[in-house]
Motif scaffolding. Structure first.
Motif, PDB file in Angstrom:
ATOM      1  N   TRP A   1       0.829  -1.208   0.000  1.00  0.00           N
ATOM      2  CA  TRP A   1       0.000   0.000   0.000  1.00  0.00           C
ATOM      3  C   TRP A   1       0.864   1.260   0.000  1.00  0.00           C
ATOM      4  O   TRP A   1       1.651   1.479   0.928  1.00  0.00           O
ATOM      5  N   VAL A   2       0.674   2.094  -0.996  1.00  0.00           N
ATOM      6  CA  VAL A   2       1.411   3.369  -1.049  1.00  0.00           C
ATOM      7  C   VAL A   2       0.583   4.521  -0.482  1.00  0.00           C
ATOM      8  O   VAL A   2       1.130   5.581  -0.166  1.00  0.00           O
ATOM      9  N   TYR A   3      -0.727   4.338  -0.360  1.00  0.00           N
ATOM     10  CA  TYR A   3      -1.612   5.459  -0.035  1.00  0.00           C
ATOM     11  C   TYR A   3      -1.245   6.165   1.268  1.00  0.00           C
ATOM     12  O   TYR A   3      -1.410   7.380   1.409  1.00  0.00           O
ATOM     13  N   CYS A   4      -0.736   5.414   2.240  1.00  0.00           N
ATOM     14  CA  CYS A   4      -0.461   5.975   3.562  1.00  0.00           C
ATOM     15  C   CYS A   4       1.006   6.369   3.736  1.00  0.00           C
ATOM     16  O   CYS A   4       1.417   6.754   4.828  1.00  0.00           O
ATOM     17  N   HIS A   5       1.802   6.282   2.689  1.00  0.00           N
ATOM     18  CA  HIS A   5       3.225   6.621   2.776  1.00  0.00           C
ATOM     19  C   HIS A   5       3.374   8.135   2.912  1.00  0.00           C
ATOM     20  O   HIS A   5       2.690   8.895   2.240  1.00  0.00           O
ATOM     21  N   PRO A   6       4.259   8.614   3.799  1.00  0.00           N
ATOM     22  CA  PRO A   6       4.467  10.065   3.939  1.00  0.00           C
ATOM     23  C   PRO A   6       4.839  10.704   2.606  1.00  0.00           C
ATOM     24  O   PRO A   6       5.659  10.169   1.851  1.00  0.00           O
ATOM     25  N   PHE A   7       4.228  11.849   2.326  1.00  0.00           N
ATOM     26  CA  PHE A   7       4.475  12.540   1.063  1.00  0.00           C
ATOM     27  C   PHE A   7       4.222  14.029   1.272  1.00  0.00           C
ATOM     28  O   PHE A   7       3.137  14.425   1.674  1.00  0.00           O
ATOM     29  N   HIS A   8       5.256  14.835   1.026  1.00  0.00           N
ATOM     30  CA  HIS A   8       5.196  16.275   1.289  1.00  0.00           C
ATOM     31  C   HIS A   8       4.754  16.500   2.739  1.00  0.00           C
ATOM     32  O   HIS A   8       5.333  15.954   3.647  1.00  0.00           O
TER      33      HIS A   8
END
Length: 315
Positions: free
Chosen positions: A182-189
């Motif tokens: 799952w990438v949806y919950c990966h920290p981003f900005h």
């Protein structure tokens, strides 16, 4: 002699797409349907809504003698797919179903429906699977993905779905992919991927550029294609962010191909070029799917058959 069918539902935050499939995993003509998801409704309304659309789909089968062997729901995560319990929270969809045993609750209600009792097989199974996993399985089985050994799948819609596959097998826990795939919950900005690479992510960019607040995805895309610069810039920035996000996972996983599906993918002509630029020298084939729900239905039909072999709990 009875003909055997499956019901398949691709559950999204805005819409639920449904279809009836035969025992060969083929969609029966004129059975593909679209329903509002009612994802913000309360628990009872949502459960009754699911029962209603199940019965609607059964009613579309024109065979005189038929049996429904199972129902497959492709649901976004987080979700305990084996137990049929949703743990979705904090993303403004299906929050009222948090912790609900959907298999049991739907079974109780379906057994009050005469149409269901007339056509349900014994045993009968309700199967829950991750929507992007089923999309990946369907693409691998009937799409272009089967030509590649290592594939990353992304769906762009109300959220950011993802799956990772190697030699036709879904990978969930390995050092070169995020937990559960799952990438949806990966920290981003300043937040997480889901807040940027999604419908609300596009609307956030539109707001920053003072694009009319009443416009939705289709209207912004239409305006961009007509040449309006601010609307074109919305998708250019979205493409940059998409490429930046993809790099985080492509570098460690090193896929041969990337398959992109979902509602936002219908506007790929407006952003995919920027995403490719952001990927730089990464050698990955980018495949665009315009049949996200169909591939998901194919994956679900296979999952129902596998569930029967694995003795997933009967209804």
């Amino acid at each position: 002699m009875y003909n055997h069918y499956y019901l398949a539902f691709d559950v999204g935050g805005l819409f639920i797409n449904g279809a009836v499939l035969n025992s060969r995993g083929e969609i029966i003509p004129n059975t593909e349907s679209y329903f509002p998801s009612k994802s913000n409704a309360d628990r009872e309304e949502l459960l009754n809504h699911f029962v209603h659309i199940i019965c609607r789909q059964i009613g579309k089968i024109l065979d005189k003698y038929f049996i429904i062997d199972g129902i497959g729901f492709a649901f976004p995560g987080p979700f305990d797919y084996q137990k049929g319990v949703s743990f979705i929270s904090g993303v403004n969809k299906f929050e009222s179903l948090y912790g609900v045993d959907l298999r049991t609750e739907l079974t109780v209600r379906l057994k009050q429906q005469k149409l269901f009792l007339q056509h349900a097989s014994a045993p009968f199974r309700i199967v829950f699977e991750n929507n992007v996993d089923m999309f990946a399985l369907g693409e691998w089985t009937t799409g272009k993905a089967k030509e590649y050994d290592r594939v990353m799948f992304i769906t762009l819609g109300n959220g950011t779905g993802s799956a990772f596959m190697e030699n036709g097998v879904l990978i969930k826990n390995r050092e070169d992919i995020p937990a559960n795939g799952w990438v949806y919950c990966h920290p981003f900005h300043d937040s997480i991927v889901d807040d940027y690479l999604s419908m609300r992510g596009i609307l956030r960019i539109a707001k920053q550029l003072n694009v009319h607040p009443g416009l939705g995805l289709k209207e912004i895309a239409d305006a961009a294609r007509s040449g309006l610069e601010d609307e074109k810039e919305v998708f250019r920035r979205f493409g940059e962010l998409l490429g930046e996000m993809l790099l985080l996972f492509i570098k460690p996983f090193q896929p041969d191909a990337l398959v992109i599906g979902g509602q936002i993918c219908n506007s790929h002509d407006l952003f995919i070029g920027e995403a490719q630029k952001a990927l730089g020298n990464e050698r990955v084939a980018i495949l665009l799917s315009d049949q996200t729900s169909y591939r998901t239905f194919v994956g679900l039909s296979k999952a129902i058959v596998l569930a029967a072999k694995a003795r997933i709990p009967e209804v």
